[in-house]
Design a protein around this motif. Structure first.
Motif, PDB file in Angstrom:
ATOM      1  N   VAL A  54       0.873  -1.176   0.000  1.00 34.82           N
ATOM      2  CA  VAL A  54       0.000   0.000   0.000  1.00 34.82           C
ATOM      3  C   VAL A  54       0.909   1.224   0.000  1.00 34.82           C
ATOM      4  N   PHE A  55       0.676   2.125  -0.947  1.00 36.36           N
ATOM      5  CA  PHE A  55       1.455   3.343  -1.053  1.00 36.36           C
ATOM      6  C   PHE A  55       0.632   4.478  -0.458  1.00 36.36           C
ATOM      7  N   VAL A  56       1.100   5.004   0.671  1.00 34.43           N
ATOM      8  CA  VAL A  56       0.362   6.013   1.426  1.00 34.43           C
ATOM      9  C   VAL A  56       0.816   7.399   0.989  1.00 34.43           C
ATOM     10  N   ALA A  57      -0.145   8.220   0.605  1.00 35.11           N
ATOM     11  CA  ALA A  57       0.150   9.600   0.217  1.00 35.11           C
ATOM     12  C   ALA A  57       0.834  10.329   1.360  1.00 35.11           C
ATOM     13  N   GLY A  58       1.625  11.313   1.021  1.00 33.36           N
ATOM     14  CA  GLY A  58       2.264  12.128   2.037  1.00 33.36           C
ATOM     15  C   GLY A  58       1.229  12.688   2.989  1.00 33.36           C
ATOM     16  N   GLN A  59       1.430  12.440   4.267  1.00 37.10           N
ATOM     17  CA  GLN A  59       0.503  12.925   5.292  1.00 37.10           C
ATOM     18  C   GLN A  59       0.986  14.273   5.797  1.00 37.10           C
ATOM     19  N   LEU A  60       0.025  15.160   5.944  1.00 37.60           N
ATOM     20  CA  LEU A  60       0.290  16.512   6.399  1.00 37.60           C
ATOM     21  C   LEU A  60      -0.348  16.729   7.758  1.00 37.60           C
ATOM     22  N   SER A  61      -0.047  17.853   8.356  1.00 36.47           N
ATOM     23  CA  SER A  61      -0.593  18.189   9.667  1.00 36.47           C
ATOM     24  C   SER A  61      -1.981  18.794   9.498  1.00 36.47           C
ATOM     25  N   VAL A  62      -2.946  17.901   9.202  1.00 34.63           N
ATOM     26  CA  VAL A  62      -4.323  18.316   8.973  1.00 34.63           C
ATOM     27  C   VAL A  62      -5.225  17.494   9.880  1.00 34.63           C
ATOM     28  N   GLY A  63      -6.118  18.168  10.578  1.00 34.69           N
ATOM     29  CA  GLY A  63      -7.082  17.469  11.416  1.00 34.69           C
ATOM     30  C   GLY A  63      -8.230  16.935  10.577  1.00 34.69           C
ATOM     31  N   THR A  64      -9.091  16.147  11.195  1.00 35.53           N
ATOM     32  CA  THR A  64     -10.202  15.530  10.464  1.00 35.53           C
ATOM     33  C   THR A  64     -11.184  16.560   9.910  1.00 35.53           C
ATOM     34  N   ASN A  65     -11.157  17.793  10.431  1.00 36.78           N
ATOM     35  CA  ASN A  65     -12.021  18.852   9.918  1.00 36.78           C
ATOM     36  C   ASN A  65     -11.405  19.573   8.721  1.00 36.78           C
ATOM     37  N   GLY A  66     -10.175  19.183   8.352  1.00 41.90           N
ATOM     38  CA  GLY A  66      -9.512  19.789   7.203  1.00 41.90           C
ATOM     39  C   GLY A  66      -8.648  20.989   7.530  1.00 41.90           C
ATOM     40  N   ASP A  67      -8.607  21.390   8.801  1.00 49.15           N
ATOM     41  CA  ASP A  67      -7.801  22.545   9.198  1.00 49.15           C
ATOM     42  C   ASP A  67      -6.358  22.135   9.467  1.00 49.15           C
ATOM     43  N   VAL A 116       2.692  21.888  -0.218  1.00 59.44           N
ATOM     44  CA  VAL A 116       1.521  22.390  -0.934  1.00 59.44           C
ATOM     45  C   VAL A 116       0.985  23.704  -0.348  1.00 59.44           C
ATOM     46  N   LYS A 117       1.088  23.890   0.964  1.00 54.75           N
ATOM     47  CA  LYS A 117       0.724  25.153   1.618  1.00 54.75           C
ATOM     48  C   LYS A 117       1.915  25.587   2.460  1.00 54.75           C
ATOM     49  N   PRO A 118       2.192  26.871   2.508  1.00 56.86           N
ATOM     50  CA  PRO A 118       3.362  27.322   3.273  1.00 56.86           C
ATOM     51  C   PRO A 118       3.278  27.042   4.771  1.00 56.86           C
ATOM     52  N   GLU A 119       2.074  26.788   5.305  1.00 49.48           N
ATOM     53  CA  GLU A 119       1.923  26.489   6.732  1.00 49.48           C
ATOM     54  C   GLU A 119       2.509  25.131   7.103  1.00 49.48           C
ATOM     55  N   PHE A 120       2.624  24.236   6.134  1.00 48.32           N
ATOM     56  CA  PHE A 120       3.115  22.889   6.419  1.00 48.32           C
ATOM     57  C   PHE A 120       4.637  22.893   6.532  1.00 48.32           C
ATOM     58  N   LEU A 121       5.135  22.361   7.639  1.00 47.69           N
ATOM     59  CA  LEU A 121       6.574  22.322   7.906  1.00 47.69           C
ATOM     60  C   LEU A 121       7.195  20.978   7.541  1.00 47.69           C
ATOM     61  N   LEU A 122       6.385  19.929   7.496  1.00 47.85           N
ATOM     62  CA  LEU A 122       6.881  18.612   7.116  1.00 47.85           C
ATOM     63  C   LEU A 122       5.746  17.775   6.564  1.00 47.85           C
ATOM     64  N   GLU A 123       6.138  16.729   5.854  1.00 47.77           N
ATOM     65  CA  GLU A 123       5.213  15.781   5.254  1.00 47.77           C
ATOM     66  C   GLU A 123       5.888  14.418   5.288  1.00 47.77           C
ATOM     67  N   VAL A 124       5.096  13.370   5.538  1.00 51.44           N
ATOM     68  CA  VAL A 124       5.649  12.008   5.611  1.00 51.44           C
ATOM     69  C   VAL A 124       4.767  11.082   4.790  1.00 51.44           C
ATOM     70  N   GLU A 125       5.383  10.383   3.847  1.00 49.24           N
ATOM     71  CA  GLU A 125       4.673   9.355   3.095  1.00 49.24           C
ATOM     72  C   GLU A 125       5.233   8.004   3.488  1.00 49.24           C
ATOM     73  N   ALA A 126       4.460   6.949   3.202  1.00 49.57           N
ATOM     74  CA  ALA A 126       4.876   5.624   3.620  1.00 49.57           C
ATOM     75  C   ALA A 126       4.504   4.576   2.577  1.00 49.57           C
ATOM     76  N   VAL A 127       5.244   3.500   2.599  1.00 53.01           N
ATOM     77  CA  VAL A 127       4.884   2.282   1.892  1.00 53.01           C
ATOM     78  C   VAL A 127       4.690   1.242   2.980  1.00 53.01           C
ATOM     79  N   VAL A 128       3.542   0.561   2.948  1.00 50.97           N
ATOM     80  CA  VAL A 128       3.241  -0.463   3.958  1.00 50.97           C
ATOM     81  C   VAL A 128       2.899  -1.761   3.257  1.00 50.97           C
ATOM     82  N   THR A 129       2.995  -2.848   4.005  1.00 50.90           N
ATOM     83  CA  THR A 129       2.675  -4.148   3.455  1.00 50.90           C
ATOM     84  C   THR A 129       1.450  -4.732   4.138  1.00 50.90           C
ATOM     85  N   ARG A 130       0.632  -5.387   3.341  1.00 50.45           N
ATOM     86  CA  ARG A 130      -0.509  -6.132   3.866  1.00 50.45           C
ATOM     87  C   ARG A 130      -0.178  -7.613   3.934  1.00 50.45           C
TER      88      ARG A 130
END
Length: 138
Positions: free
Chosen positions: A31-44, A121-135
């Motif tokens: 599973v190739f996981v998109a880069g995760q950003l510091s976003v809460g479930t409300n999108g903020d 993608v937005k200047p507020e983001f300081l880091l992003e982490v993507e992952a590859v996982v195995t099932r």
């Protein structure tokens, strides 16, 4: 039938653009996981200007995504990390050294490629982490 399956599990922040949170190809072992950003479930954005808060939110997002797939951090095969400021490198290393033993209690840490980029993608983001996982079964 498509050779790929795209995953947008409920309970995660909405994608910050035209992409899926994760994708897998047949036979669904990686599973190739998109880069995760510091976003809460409300999108903020969570933790504007606060590197530690963003780190925590990103790994909470990754943990939630893994859980939604019936997996945990032991399924991570590889991380790719993007920082926007080289001055945050020491903070990243410290936070990772504190967090990873909890996520990976056997101390089998996955490979990580670390890149310092001009911005995300937005200047507020300081880091992003993507992952590859195995099932694949252990």
């Amino acid at each position: 039938m498509s050779a790929a399956e795209y995953l947008n599990p409920p309970g995660l922040a909405p994608a910050q653009g035209d992409y899926s949170q994760a994708g897998t190809g047949n036979p669904n072992t990686l599973v190739f996981v998109a880069g995760q950003l510091s976003v809460g479930t409300n999108g903020d954005v969570v933790g504007v200007g606060d590197f530690a808060a963003q780190f925590e939110q990103i790994f909470a997002n990754l943990g939630a995504l893994l859980k939604s797939l019936g997996l945990d951090f032991s399924s991570v095969v590889k991380f790719t990390t993007f920082l926007t400021d080289e001055n945050d490198l020491d903070a990243f290393m410290k936070l990772r050294a504190e967090a990873f033993p909890k996520m990976f209690p056997t101390a089998d840490f996955p490979p990580n490629t670390l890149l310092i980029v001009k911005r995300l993608v937005k200047p507020e983001f300081l880091l992003e982490v993507e992952a590859v996982v195995t099932r694949a079964p252990a």
